[in-house]
Every structure is written in C-alpha cells, then in structure tokens.
Design a protein around this motif. Structure first.
Motif, PDB file in Angstrom:
ATOM      1  N   SER A 149       0.829  -1.210   0.000  1.00 31.92           N
ATOM      2  CA  SER A 149       0.000   0.000   0.000  1.00 31.92           C
ATOM      3  C   SER A 149       0.859   1.254   0.000  1.00 31.92           C
ATOM      4  O   SER A 149       0.493   2.276  -0.592  1.00 31.92           O
ATOM      5  CB  SER A 149      -0.929   0.005   1.219  1.00 31.92           C
ATOM      6  OG  SER A 149      -1.849  -1.058   1.146  1.00 31.92           O
ATOM      7  N   LEU A 150       2.015   1.175   0.644  1.00 30.48           N
ATOM      8  CA  LEU A 150       2.922   2.318   0.680  1.00 30.48           C
ATOM      9  C   LEU A 150       3.831   2.372  -0.534  1.00 30.48           C
ATOM     10  O   LEU A 150       4.177   3.459  -1.013  1.00 30.48           O
ATOM     11  CB  LEU A 150       3.772   2.260   1.957  1.00 30.48           C
ATOM     12  CG  LEU A 150       3.025   2.544   3.256  1.00 30.48           C
ATOM     13  CD1 LEU A 150       3.861   2.146   4.458  1.00 30.48           C
ATOM     14  CD2 LEU A 150       2.638   4.015   3.338  1.00 30.48           C
ATOM     15  N   ASN A 151       4.240   1.214  -1.032  1.00 33.25           N
ATOM     16  CA  ASN A 151       5.131   1.164  -2.189  1.00 33.25           C
ATOM     17  C   ASN A 151       4.715  -0.004  -3.087  1.00 33.25           C
ATOM     18  O   ASN A 151       5.227  -1.124  -2.941  1.00 33.25           O
ATOM     19  CB  ASN A 151       6.581   1.003  -1.751  1.00 33.25           C
ATOM     20  CG  ASN A 151       7.538   1.043  -2.939  1.00 33.25           C
ATOM     21  OD1 ASN A 151       7.110   1.200  -4.093  1.00 33.25           O
ATOM     22  ND2 ASN A 151       8.821   0.896  -2.683  1.00 33.25           N
ATOM     23  N   PRO A 152       3.794   0.233  -4.023  1.00 35.93           N
ATOM     24  CA  PRO A 152       3.312  -0.850  -4.884  1.00 35.93           C
ATOM     25  C   PRO A 152       4.395  -1.450  -5.773  1.00 35.93           C
ATOM     26  O   PRO A 152       4.215  -2.558  -6.293  1.00 35.93           O
ATOM     27  CB  PRO A 152       2.236  -0.166  -5.738  1.00 35.93           C
ATOM     28  CG  PRO A 152       1.855   1.067  -4.992  1.00 35.93           C
ATOM     29  CD  PRO A 152       3.091   1.507  -4.280  1.00 35.93           C
ATOM     30  N   ALA A 153       5.520  -0.762  -5.921  1.00 38.24           N
ATOM     31  CA  ALA A 153       6.569  -1.245  -6.822  1.00 38.24           C
ATOM     32  C   ALA A 153       7.604  -2.120  -6.124  1.00 38.24           C
ATOM     33  O   ALA A 153       8.499  -2.661  -6.775  1.00 38.24           O
ATOM     34  CB  ALA A 153       7.274  -0.061  -7.484  1.00 38.24           C
ATOM     35  N   VAL A 154       7.495  -2.278  -4.804  1.00 37.74           N
ATOM     36  CA  VAL A 154       8.514  -3.035  -4.089  1.00 37.74           C
ATOM     37  C   VAL A 154       8.422  -4.524  -4.443  1.00 37.74           C
ATOM     38  O   VAL A 154       7.341  -5.053  -4.719  1.00 37.74           O
ATOM     39  CB  VAL A 154       8.373  -2.828  -2.568  1.00 37.74           C
ATOM     40  CG1 VAL A 154       7.162  -3.583  -1.999  1.00 37.74           C
ATOM     41  CG2 VAL A 154       9.640  -3.246  -1.843  1.00 37.74           C
ATOM     42  N   GLN A 155       9.564  -5.191  -4.447  1.00 39.58           N
ATOM     43  CA  GLN A 155       9.612  -6.638  -4.690  1.00 39.58           C
ATOM     44  C   GLN A 155       9.740  -7.349  -3.358  1.00 39.58           C
ATOM     45  O   GLN A 155      10.712  -7.151  -2.621  1.00 39.58           O
ATOM     46  CB  GLN A 155      10.793  -6.997  -5.597  1.00 39.58           C
ATOM     47  CG  GLN A 155      10.878  -8.485  -5.919  1.00 39.58           C
ATOM     48  CD  GLN A 155      12.034  -8.806  -6.840  1.00 39.58           C
ATOM     49  OE1 GLN A 155      12.729  -7.916  -7.324  1.00 39.58           O
ATOM     50  NE2 GLN A 155      12.244 -10.083  -7.094  1.00 39.58           N
ATOM     51  N   LEU A 156       8.763  -8.193  -3.032  1.00 40.63           N
ATOM     52  CA  LEU A 156       8.742  -8.904  -1.757  1.00 40.63           C
ATOM     53  C   LEU A 156       9.220 -10.334  -1.957  1.00 40.63           C
ATOM     54  O   LEU A 156       8.762 -11.030  -2.862  1.00 40.63           O
ATOM     55  CB  LEU A 156       7.329  -8.906  -1.171  1.00 40.63           C
ATOM     56  CG  LEU A 156       6.716  -7.519  -0.904  1.00 40.63           C
ATOM     57  CD1 LEU A 156       5.284  -7.667  -0.403  1.00 40.63           C
ATOM     58  CD2 LEU A 156       7.551  -6.735   0.099  1.00 40.63           C
ATOM     59  N   VAL A 157      10.143 -10.759  -1.102  1.00 42.37           N
ATOM     60  CA  VAL A 157      10.710 -12.100  -1.194  1.00 42.37           C
ATOM     61  C   VAL A 157      10.600 -12.765   0.180  1.00 42.37           C
ATOM     62  O   VAL A 157      11.070 -12.209   1.175  1.00 42.37           O
ATOM     63  CB  VAL A 157      12.194 -12.061  -1.612  1.00 42.37           C
ATOM     64  CG1 VAL A 157      12.782 -13.467  -1.640  1.00 42.37           C
ATOM     65  CG2 VAL A 157      12.348 -11.386  -2.980  1.00 42.37           C
TER      66      VAL A 157
END
Length: 259
Positions: free
Chosen positions: A26-34
């Motif tokens: 919600s704060l950073n839609p472009a982040v890549q989560l692993v």
C-alpha cells in the motif's frame, strides 16, 4: 526496484504475513517482496536469527530484510532498524539481529519511534504490521534510516553456542534441523584440521559416526553420513531419511569431532 525480504514465525496457515505484505504494498506498490521463510519455530528467536544470517548475505546491496519473531511484542523491547554492511534490517530488538550483526559490520542502528512512519493505530500485539512493515516500506521509498528514529549504540546481543576446540577435538552442537531432517551443527570447516574430514569420528549425542562423504548420493538410502553443507557447517544426514529421527537429535544435542 527495491527488495524487501520477510522472515517470521507466523506459519502459512494464518493471514499475518499477508497483512504485512499488504501494508508495504500500500505504501510502495513497486517493491519486490521475497519470502525467506515463515516457518521459524514459534517464538524461537535464536533459530530466526540464524536463518536470517544465513540468507541475508546472498541478496543485493540495499536489500531491506524485515524479520519478525517477537515473543516480547507490546513490552518495553524496542523495534529497531539497522544498516549492517550494505543491507538494511528491520526487526524487534530482542536478539533477532544478533547473529547477522556479528557477521556484517553495523554502520547505523536506530530505534523506530517516529509516528509519521508507522500506522495511525498501533496494536499492542502486532508491531510487525503497525511499526516494522511501514518502516521497511518507507526505507524502500528512499527515506533515510536516521529519519525513522533516534540512534542507539548497540543491538541486543544474542548468545551463540561457541565451538570448544582442543588439540584433538572440536565440540559443538546441533543448531538447526532442516526440512529434510538433516542436523546442521555450529562446527564450521575451518574449526577442523584438513586431515580431520574423512577420518575423524563424529559423535552426535552418544552415537559415534565416521562415514564422511562429499554429497548425499554417495551412499545408498538409509546410510547415516557426515559432510559439510552448502554453508560449510558440519552436517549429519540420513540418505533419503531423517537424521533427526534416526539419532533422536534436536537443536542443542551435543556433537563432538575427535581426530
């Protein structure tokens, strides 16, 4: 694109890990989560710290590691963020960063206490969602670490079982049982003389072993073998079986190498 890794003891049957991901996206839609893992044994800070320290060095510089194993949530223990080496870490300051901070030099450590970088309402029981996930997301957006809170001098240390070394032996213990039932010890290759590997007797609990291999497939199924794993820790394994079950061993079981 910034990377945020997640390590928790939440398991995969609850919504908790997904909720933290939702807050960050919600704060950073472009982040890549692993995901590193969500299967840390419940409230086992040491096991979480060890897994985090094993995984983190393989990620690119600038990666943000969010780790939540937090039996003291809601108490006076701090939530912390740190730059260690060339990577960032967000976690409760309860020893969870104690192993990785021994391996990667601390550059800066802060206490997360700024209301602007947390959720408006902070639950007493879910600081991972309300304090730490927002902090990780803000770091991924380029907010400087120092803006998230005041500097602190040192992270909470974590006792680590040291290997005892004599003229003809090294004594340690099992520190992790992986998903295959392999027993990972705290004895690294450099703790042994070169001549020990392949010849020394390894005693796990009260069971002596001496079948050294380079890889599991060198022996038939059911064989109990000794080898150095991918991180250069001494491991005990049963080929296509479980050494933990075969030897009735668990974290803390003593292991001695005699040469």
């Amino acid at each position: 694109m910034k990377i945020i890794t997640l390590l928790t003891d939440f398991g995969y049957q609850s919504h908790y890990a997904a909720v933290m991901k939702g807050v960050m996206l919600s704060l950073n839609p472009a982040v890549q989560l692993v995901d590193i893992t969500h299967e840390v044994p419940p409230q086992d800070v040491f096991r979480g710290a060890w897994l985090l320290a094993e995984a983190a060095p393989y990620f690119p510089a600038g990666t943000i590691h969010l780790a939540v194993v937090d039996p003291g949530v809601g108490t006076e223990r701090a939530c912390a963020a740190a730059k260690l080496g060339d990577q960032f870490f967000v976690a409760p300051d309860n020893g969870l960063l104690g192993i990785v901070s021994r391996r990667l030099p601390p550059a800066e450590v802060i206490r997360l206490d700024r209301p602007d970088f947390r959720r408006t309402v902070v639950s007493n029981t879910f600081h991972g969602r309300d304090i730490m996930a927002p902090a990780a997301a803000h770091l991924s957006l380029g907010v400087p670490l120092r803006d998230l809170g005041p500097r602190i001098d040192i992270l909470q240390p974590l006792p680590f079982p040291e290997v005892q070394r004599g003229d003809d032996y090294a004594a340690g213990c099992v520190i992790w049982v992986d998903g295959f039932g392999n027993l990972v010890t705290n004895i690294r290759r450099e703790a042994l003389p070169e001549t020990a590997a392949g010849q020394a007797v390894v005693t796990c609990g009260e069971r002596p072993l001496c079948d050294w291999v380079h890889t599991y497939a060198e022996r038939p199924a059911g064989s109990c073998v000794i080898l150095f794993g991918s991180s250069d820790y001494l491991e005990i394994a049963v080929v296509q079986g479980s050494a933990a079950e075969e030897l009735k061993a668990k974290p803390g079981t003593p292991v001695r190498v005699q040469w």
